[in-house]
Design an enzyme around this catalytic site. Sequence first.
Site, short mmCIF file in Angstrom:
data_model
loop_
_atom_site.label_atom_id
_atom_site.label_comp_id
_atom_site.label_asym_id
_atom_site.label_seq_id
_atom_site.Cartn_x
_atom_site.Cartn_y
_atom_site.Cartn_z
N ALA A 177 0.68 -1.30 0.21
CA ALA A 177 -0.06 0.00 0.10
C ALA A 177 1.04 1.23 -0.18
CB ALA A 177 -0.58 0.00 1.23
N LYS A 178 0.29 2.58 -0.54
CA LYS A 178 0.90 3.60 -0.73
C LYS A 178 1.74 3.83 1.12
CE LYS A 178 3.19 6.67 -2.48
NZ LYS A 178 4.50 6.94 -2.69
#
Length: 341
Positions: free
Chosen positions: A335-336
Amino acid sequence: MNSSLMLAEAREAPIAVARQLQSQPNLYQEFGQVLREYSPRSILTVARGSSDHAAHFMAYLIMARLGRLVTSLPMSLITLYQSNIQTEGLFAAAFSQSGQSPDLVAPMQFFSAGSAKTAAFVNDEKSPLAKASNWVFPLCAGEEKSVAATKSFIAQLVAGARVTAAWQQDNALDAAINDLPSVLSRAVVQDWSQGIEVLKDAEQMLVIGRGTGHAVAMEAALKFKETCVIQAEAFSGAEVKHGPMALIDKGYPLLVLAPRGPAHAGLVALADEMRLRGAHVLLAAPAATPGVDLPIVETGSVDLDPISVVQSFYPMVEAVSRARGFDPDKPKYLAKVTKTQ
């Protein structure tokens, strides 16, 4: 898919760097004065992932240029072991794109509550990490949507170099930093396509760097893992001879990053040695270097050349990812924003 957010954002890095250089132009000089007066007895970096590689770059510059030892903090000393680290005379520098992860915020809150000087190099200047730090240095990279950091990493490298130049009062280094946007604009369009054919079917590889370039080697290895699913490991050109060398046989892929500087000659010699062994070597070096495969655009200082290297590297690794059938914007399981304790 002919392109990606990752590639678009990597291409935005020269503009992001220019924006950072134009923002709060006196901030770094003021902080340099603070560091000279404070004269820290100990220096810690606080970071993870790509940001930790950027912190490693600044640490190397400070150690090489100012003779001050710098340590990377194992954050669990604060978050899990509740170690009462002494803060008197400490300078703690945190690097992060989002500034959200609790294991970065907690140490900086601890150090700021003590007597340390704390600084956050972060893309979100309103983040918890920024609020936990005495000094905030916005990366000015703009929104970064791709999971794989590119322009924010380059902005972090530049920020670390600016701190070093300001602390050292090195006008030549400062001038070279200010010229980086034009250099990076050339670096991002360098032809590194030779690497795509070599690496599109690779399952494992080594990335070799040394000195100021080792941080970029670590970043390259991480990008190969997260966007290309290649088991890539980074080693120093000296450390690779202490065991990892046994892996290198005929056809083994090897990316050697050899920008200018004291480590250049040894890295080129290592590339030649590995070619004789039958390894599939990709040598990234200045264009005049014998045997160069991937040309490096030189900056105004040998210490800044690794920034040019990674600017040329990002489009190549993005293309390798797509050639292997992956979406570089969406690495699996990632995920970012990563929040760890």
